[in-house]
Design a protein around this motif. Sequence first.
Motif, PDB file in Angstrom:
ATOM      1  N   MET A 170       0.826  -1.202   0.000  1.00 24.90           N
ATOM      2  CA  MET A 170       0.000   0.000   0.000  1.00 24.90           C
ATOM      3  C   MET A 170       0.865   1.260   0.000  1.00 24.90           C
ATOM      4  N   GLN A 225       1.015   4.225  -2.810  1.00 22.92           N
ATOM      5  CA  GLN A 225       0.804   5.637  -2.476  1.00 22.92           C
ATOM      6  C   GLN A 225       1.952   6.492  -2.984  1.00 22.92           C
ATOM      7  N   SER A 277       1.792   6.806  -6.828  1.00 24.73           N
ATOM      8  CA  SER A 277       0.693   7.575  -7.396  1.00 24.73           C
ATOM      9  C   SER A 277       0.737   9.030  -6.934  1.00 24.73           C
ATOM     10  N   ARG A 301       0.139  20.546   0.524  1.00 20.17           N
ATOM     11  CA  ARG A 301      -0.825  20.764   1.590  1.00 20.17           C
ATOM     12  C   ARG A 301      -0.903  22.226   1.977  1.00 20.17           C
ATOM     13  N   LYS A 343       0.009  23.708  -7.790  1.00 16.39           N
ATOM     14  CA  LYS A 343      -0.581  23.325  -9.076  1.00 16.39           C
ATOM     15  C   LYS A 343       0.232  23.846 -10.246  1.00 16.39           C
ATOM     16  N   ARG A 390     -10.027  14.441  -1.972  1.00 15.02           N
ATOM     17  CA  ARG A 390      -9.701  14.517  -0.557  1.00 15.02           C
ATOM     18  C   ARG A 390     -10.867  15.005   0.302  1.00 15.02           C
ATOM     19  N   LYS A 393      -2.789  13.577   7.931  1.00 15.77           N
ATOM     20  CA  LYS A 393      -2.306  14.462   6.870  1.00 15.77           C
ATOM     21  C   LYS A 393      -3.037  14.245   5.550  1.00 15.77           C
ATOM     22  N   ASN A 394      -3.533  13.017   5.349  1.00 12.30           N
ATOM     23  CA  ASN A 394      -4.158  12.696   4.067  1.00 12.30           C
ATOM     24  C   ASN A 394      -5.379  13.551   3.752  1.00 12.30           C
ATOM     25  N   PHE A 410      -5.661  16.827   4.202  1.00 10.24           N
ATOM     26  CA  PHE A 410      -5.353  18.223   3.896  1.00 10.24           C
ATOM     27  C   PHE A 410      -4.784  18.381   2.502  1.00 10.24           C
ATOM     28  N   PRO A 411      -4.940  19.488   1.798  1.00 12.66           N
ATOM     29  CA  PRO A 411      -5.747  20.644   2.190  1.00 12.66           C
ATOM     30  C   PRO A 411      -7.243  20.391   1.995  1.00 12.66           C
ATOM     31  N   GLU A 460      -9.608  22.120  -1.394  1.00 13.16           N
ATOM     32  CA  GLU A 460      -8.568  22.703  -2.242  1.00 13.16           C
ATOM     33  C   GLU A 460      -9.184  23.404  -3.449  1.00 13.16           C
ATOM     34  N   ASN A 461     -10.208  22.780  -4.038  1.00 11.73           N
ATOM     35  CA  ASN A 461     -10.850  23.359  -5.222  1.00 11.73           C
ATOM     36  C   ASN A 461     -12.234  23.896  -4.880  1.00 11.73           C
ATOM     37  N   LEU A 509      -6.507   6.240   5.600  1.00  8.58           N
ATOM     38  CA  LEU A 509      -5.623   5.089   5.404  1.00  8.58           C
ATOM     39  C   LEU A 509      -4.972   5.134   4.030  1.00  8.58           C
ATOM     40  N   PHE A 510      -5.767   5.322   2.982  1.00  6.77           N
ATOM     41  CA  PHE A 510      -5.255   5.152   1.627  1.00  6.77           C
ATOM     42  C   PHE A 510      -4.778   6.450   0.991  1.00  6.77           C
ATOM     43  N   GLY A 511      -5.278   7.580   1.419  1.00  2.36           N
ATOM     44  CA  GLY A 511      -4.868   8.842   0.808  1.00  2.36           C
ATOM     45  C   GLY A 511      -5.166   8.853  -0.675  1.00  2.36           C
ATOM     46  N   GLY A 512      -4.144   9.151  -1.473  1.00  2.78           N
ATOM     47  CA  GLY A 512      -4.332   9.345  -2.908  1.00  2.78           C
ATOM     48  C   GLY A 512      -4.760   8.119  -3.691  1.00  2.78           C
TER      49      GLY A 512
END
Lengths: 393, 367
Positions: free
Chosen positions: A175, A179, A182, A343, A350, B38, B170-171, B173-174, B177-178, B238-241
């Motif tokens: 995992m 991450q 990606s 963050r 961007k 997110r 942390k996953n 944040f932000p 964003e859009n 857990l997985f974020g992106g």
Amino acid sequence: MKKLFLVLVVLLNPLFLVGCWDRIEINDIAVVTGLGIDQKNEKTIELTAEMYIPKALGGGGGGSGGGGGPQTYVRIGEGNTIADAISNLQEKIPREVFWGQTKVIVIGEKLAKEGIRVTLDFLTRHTEPRLRAHVFVAKGKAKDVLALHPPLERSPSEVLRELAKMKILMDVTLMNLLQMLSGDAQAAAIPMVHILPPQKGMEPLQTIAYINQTAIFRKDKMVGQISDKLTRGVLWFRNEIKLSNITIKPKEGKGYVSSTLLRANSQLIPKIEGGKWRITLKAVTEDDVIVNGSNLNLMNPKFIQMLEKDLEKEIEHRLTQTLEKVQKEMKVDILGFSEEFQRKYPKEWKKVKKNWDEIFPSVEVTYDIKAFIRRPGMSTTPQGLPEDEVKQK
Amino acid sequence: MIEKGRISALQMSLLIYANIVSSAILTVPGITYKYAGRDMWLSPIWGSLSGFFVVFIVYQLNKLYPMETLIQYIQHILGQIPGKIVGFFYLFFYLYAGGTALRQYGDFLVGAFFNRTPILIVIASLALASTFAVRAGLEVLARLSDMFVPLMILLWIMIVLLLIPELDVKNMFPIMENGIKPSIMGAVSPAAWYTIFFHISTLFPFLIDRKQGMKWSMFTVLAVLVTLLITNLATLLLFGGITGSFVFPFMSAARYISYADFFENLESVIMAIWIGGTFIKMGLYNYVLVLNTAQWLNLSDYKPLVLPFWMLLTLVGIWTAPNLPELAHSLSVTGPIISHTYFIVIPVILLLIAVLRNRMRQKAGKP
């Protein structure tokens, strides 16, 4: 009558638990505990499966733990794609291959350099393998790593898993790897294993593979490796450092003092000022002294303070070395800078996302490290030194 | 009245809760991530507005026709013939929704566990089990949910608690964003799940404590909201992106749990939640379907309809989509539109007509 019927219903219940078309008996499956993937030549992929040998009706199971023969065996499948290789592998095994217990994945160096994405796709698309499997890159061939007969643990993959879990160096699960790959940074780091030369008098296979380097990936291709010392620097940046002994040479009191890390916490603080991208590494660490090779009396708070300062400097020095290699030379962001900028500065991020590779080497890094030495261990003055040689003040 | 049984407002809540949550915790995280990224944990909050609104509308309609279900009072509101026609469309939609729910269950079970088992067997056997429950009546169905739902909630809490050490705050944040738009787009699909609250329109006439009905229903919307929010948050942290790259993120999350090298492979727990929940879910769908059909046909009993509808539901389950991507597409795009039409737009129109009719009648009554 009614009671009898109820009993019958209860007894018939297990019939519904057989699993329909997917019914399989435990003695019809071959449990794969470790998986090795190599690029044999330009076209062929080699798949090494390390499988557990279930002991034939043994007495209690306790007896044959330490000695005896190897408890695992390996089979190798070949093919143009990973799917072909699996079919080929299955041909050579009388039981159905079961991937659900695959806890270690070893990727051969050559394949790592060719690209690992397709391999990873198979491992996550299939319903059996776990995302928690630990991933390694083998120096040389993965099949050589899995063919070993370790003296201590029951299989080479178990050795690797235990080593990874101790978190001395990198510990990357499938995992985590997905991450990293990606993420916007397009970089990944995977622990790299070497085969330890066997002790004198032992069989050539009676040894283990151990983690002593870290393979660095750009996108899904391996571009190089860094040593164990530099890896610890990377761990500091990633806030993953768990174990580390640091030896410093204080200005006073000739000799070395070594300390061991109890706990550490680090944080990356990004800042963009006038187009300049900066990162501050803020770290706090607590240590104990484990060796006092100097003549300092460590019960003197003044010396402890001095050692703390030296420790901070030493850590900073190590981190600078890491940066020199990873940021300036390899230019691969495995340190997590991109995520921090993303963050805190989503808009600026961007704009530069596409050419992060060019900006990353120019990010300026400053340090804010606080080290605390809590205890001198079980001894006060340097052991084995006459009292008049001890430097008290 | 066809149904002689009576249930409490709490039992109704449990039935609806199981109905929504059992499938939503598996499918919603993936779909919301696709749109909201997110901010996926915000989506269930916006989506819940649909739920609150549906409950409000259904309650108002029920106040006007307390002892009747939608199929019955639709004929009072629109007149007999138009009422029957619209009623037929409702029945057809119930059948479609029930079949799709069944298919979702089948695709999960076959995709993740029983790879080689024909989906027909998986679907038909669960539908059959639920028909037994429905034949026994509403009270039995409600008691089953009394039994299963607390267990489901307990297992779900266990999974979330065990995941906590693996989560990385942390996953998330932000945040935004859009802007707020992605999270609202992501809310469209969960909103369709919330509209399932419409089924209280069938259950309301059989409540012992109807006064509590509104309160309990609103409370249940809140409970669903909390469940989905925490599920989405746990998967994201857990997985974020890579959350979006899994078909069933919450199950993949449960599989990630491992303690002390032996307490692992917890997907069986997810499977238990899913099967228990879907059993209740199909029971309710089946019940709503046969009861309303019996009312539509003016039958004196719904039991003869149970078995034929078992077959119909199974068939619709097979027919509803050729493959999983198609099913997921219909759940995230067409599904929300249809269910909002049937469960919000038409009921609002019905309520308006009913209120106007009452006013006119009152005026006519007092010249």
